[in-house]
Design a protein around this motif. Structure first.
Motif, PDB file in Angstrom:
ATOM      1  N   ASN A 230      25.503  24.736  31.729  1.00 20.13           N
ATOM      2  CA  ASN A 230      24.950  25.117  33.036  1.00 20.13           C
ATOM      3  C   ASN A 230      24.294  26.497  33.020  1.00 20.13           C
ATOM      4  OD1 ASN A 230      25.822  22.740  34.489  1.00 20.13           O
ATOM      5  ND2 ASN A 230      27.904  23.531  34.251  1.00 20.13           N
ATOM      6  N   ASP A 231      24.483  27.246  31.931  1.00 15.38           N
ATOM      7  CA  ASP A 231      23.870  28.564  31.814  1.00 15.38           C
ATOM      8  C   ASP A 231      22.541  28.533  31.064  1.00 15.38           C
ATOM      9  OD1 ASP A 231      25.929  29.803  33.198  1.00 15.38           O
ATOM     10  OD2 ASP A 231      27.120  30.111  31.384  1.00 15.38           O
ATOM     11  N   PHE A 232      22.156  27.358  30.543  1.00 13.75           N
ATOM     12  CA  PHE A 232      20.825  27.215  29.956  1.00 13.75           C
ATOM     13  C   PHE A 232      19.814  26.945  31.072  1.00 13.75           C
ATOM     14  CE2 PHE A 232      23.399  26.266  26.218  1.00 13.75           C
ATOM     15  CZ  PHE A 232      22.677  26.863  25.198  1.00 13.75           C
ATOM     16  N   LYS A 233      18.577  27.290  30.813  1.00 12.13           N
ATOM     17  CA  LYS A 233      17.523  27.020  31.783  1.00 12.13           C
ATOM     18  C   LYS A 233      17.236  25.525  31.793  1.00 12.13           C
ATOM     19  CE  LYS A 233      12.840  28.254  33.222  1.00 12.13           C
ATOM     20  NZ  LYS A 233      11.642  29.072  32.950  1.00 12.13           N
ATOM     21  N   GLN A 234      17.354  24.914  32.964  1.00  8.08           N
ATOM     22  CA  GLN A 234      17.137  23.476  33.086  1.00  8.08           C
ATOM     23  C   GLN A 234      15.647  23.154  33.155  1.00  8.08           C
ATOM     24  OE1 GLN A 234      20.059  21.370  33.228  1.00  8.08           O
ATOM     25  NE2 GLN A 234      20.931  23.331  32.638  1.00  8.08           N
ATOM     26  N   SER A 235      15.273  22.054  32.557  1.00  8.94           N
ATOM     27  CA  SER A 235      13.886  21.601  32.607  1.00  8.94           C
ATOM     28  C   SER A 235      13.613  20.919  33.939  1.00  8.94           C
ATOM     29  CB  SER A 235      13.607  20.628  31.460  1.00  8.94           C
ATOM     30  OG  SER A 235      12.355  20.003  31.627  1.00  8.94           O
ATOM     31  N   LYS A 236      12.440  21.169  34.491  1.00  5.42           N
ATOM     32  CA  LYS A 236      12.063  20.531  35.762  1.00  5.42           C
ATOM     33  C   LYS A 236      11.461  19.142  35.546  1.00  5.42           C
ATOM     34  CE  LYS A 236      11.156  24.957  38.056  1.00  5.42           C
ATOM     35  NZ  LYS A 236      10.143  25.800  38.763  1.00  5.42           N
ATOM     36  N   THR A 237      11.197  18.798  34.291  1.00  4.07           N
ATOM     37  CA  THR A 237      10.536  17.518  34.010  1.00  4.07           C
ATOM     38  C   THR A 237      11.514  16.401  33.711  1.00  4.07           C
ATOM     39  OG1 THR A 237      10.321  18.080  31.666  1.00  4.07           O
ATOM     40  CG2 THR A 237       8.510  18.709  33.115  1.00  4.07           C
ATOM     41  N   ASN A 238      12.768  16.767  33.405  1.00  3.98           N
ATOM     42  CA  ASN A 238      13.740  15.749  33.008  1.00  3.98           C
ATOM     43  C   ASN A 238      15.135  16.266  33.320  1.00  3.98           C
ATOM     44  OD1 ASN A 238      15.515  14.037  31.562  1.00  3.98           O
ATOM     45  ND2 ASN A 238      13.870  13.478  30.151  1.00  3.98           N
TER      46      ASN A 238
END
Length: 337
Positions: A230-238
């Motif tokens: 949860n501390d990684f940057k999440q992708s907005k595409t998937n």
């Protein structure tokens, strides 16, 4: 972005060349179904009994750490290896290649078999007590170890582990593996995040170079990142993807990777984390994939004698000689499309 950031990478082929063992016939163990199972596991301060001064202090005392305790620990680890029966094991916190020799010899049990884990590599910095080791049933090649030397921060860089890169051959195409052990939170989560960010920068740059130089490479990134999913940057595409970035480098890069932690197919069986800290389980051990890879299964191996009744890791205790590790193993089964 600060254009004056300084960094460099050390490609340490000579270190790896001295730690490859068990020469076998080329392509003797190629998989035919294009499926492979991989375990990543931080095995918690796995030292042998030869003292060289870099061990953690408790392992330097003869009364604490004996040949008998070491043999018991090797035996216990090999029982887990056999029970999980993965094709590849990526271990963090192995002291040296001698430990991998001992593991492999115990697994071989004085016999030669194509089913044994016949390929291995290991690497660690000279000033580090522990490194990363890989055991594989299938051929390994193209070994690289990536180091960092950051000279632009206002604080001194702590000792850091190499990012170990290797190509694993099964079927007609290689699977590139990047094995990681990022800086721990010892010293404070906020204070140490600086160095995990730098390790993300270097890994992103290395991934970008491989992708640029290769034709549609298939890549598996794994290890102990000391950073919760949860501390990684999440992708907005998937919904099941994260973004690795190299913002601190002169030419910033972004690479989108898939994470099975975020894959809804595996959510029901992976409510637990892999590392127990401050009375909670964290998801800091990871697999990430890039390319034409399908993850057919992913699980926290929260079963067996290495897990306590509350589904937390049965940590190793040097004084009682009981336990396994303060992390749980993660396993994934992948297929190249």
């Amino acid at each position: 972005m600060n254009k004056n950031k300084n960094y460099y990478f050390k490609i340490l082929l000579h270190l790896l060349a001295s730690t490859i063992f068990f020469s076998c016939t080329k392509n003797a163990n190629i998989l035919t179904n294009q499926n492979i199972s991989v375990v990543t596991w931080n095995v918690q301060t796995f030292f042998d009994t030869t003292k060289n001064g870099t061990e953690y202090s408790e392992f330097q005392k003869k009364e604490n750490w004996t040949e008998e305790k070491y043999t018991q620990r090797i035996q216990r680890l090999c029982e887990v290896i056999k029970q999980l029966n993965a094709d590849v094991y990526v271990f963090q916190e192995i002291e040296n290649e001698a430990v991998l020799y001992d593991i492999s010899n115990f697994l071989a049990d004085k016999s030669w078999s194509s089913k044994r884990w016949a390929y291995s590599c290991f690497s660690k910095p000279e000033d580090s007590a522990i490194g990363i080791g890989i055991l594989s049933k299938y051929e390994l090649s193209n070994f690289l170890a990536h180091d960092m030397d950051i000279q632009s921060e206002c604080t001194e860089q702590p000792s850091s582990r190499y990012i170990l890169q290797v190509a694993l051959f099964f079927s007609e195409q290689p699977l590139y593996i990047f094995a990681n052990h990022w800086k721990s939170k010892s010293g404070g989560k906020k204070e140490t995040e600086l160095w995990r960010n730098w390790q993300e920068n270097i890994l992103t740059e290395r991934l970008h170079k491989l992708i640029s130089d290769s034709e549609n490479p298939n890549i598996l990134i794994c290890g102990d990142f000391n950073r919760d999913i949860n501390d990684f940057k999440q992708s907005k595409t998937n919904d099941s993807s994260i973004v690795f970035q190299s913002d601190n480098l002169e030419t910033p890069q972004k690479i989108i990777l898939d994470s099975p932690w975020l894959d809804k197919r595996f959510a029901s069986k992976n409510q637990t984390g892999s590392y127990y800290y401050n009375e909670s389980l964290e998801k800091i051990d990871h697999f990430f994939t890039y390319g034409q890879i399908t993850i057919d299964n992913f699980e926290v191996c929260a079963y067996g004698p290495w897990v306590k009744e509350d589904l937390t890791p049965f940590s190793y205790n040097i004084f009682t000689s009981q336990g396994y590790s303060d992390h749980l193993p993660l396993m994934c089964k992948i297929k190249l499309n």
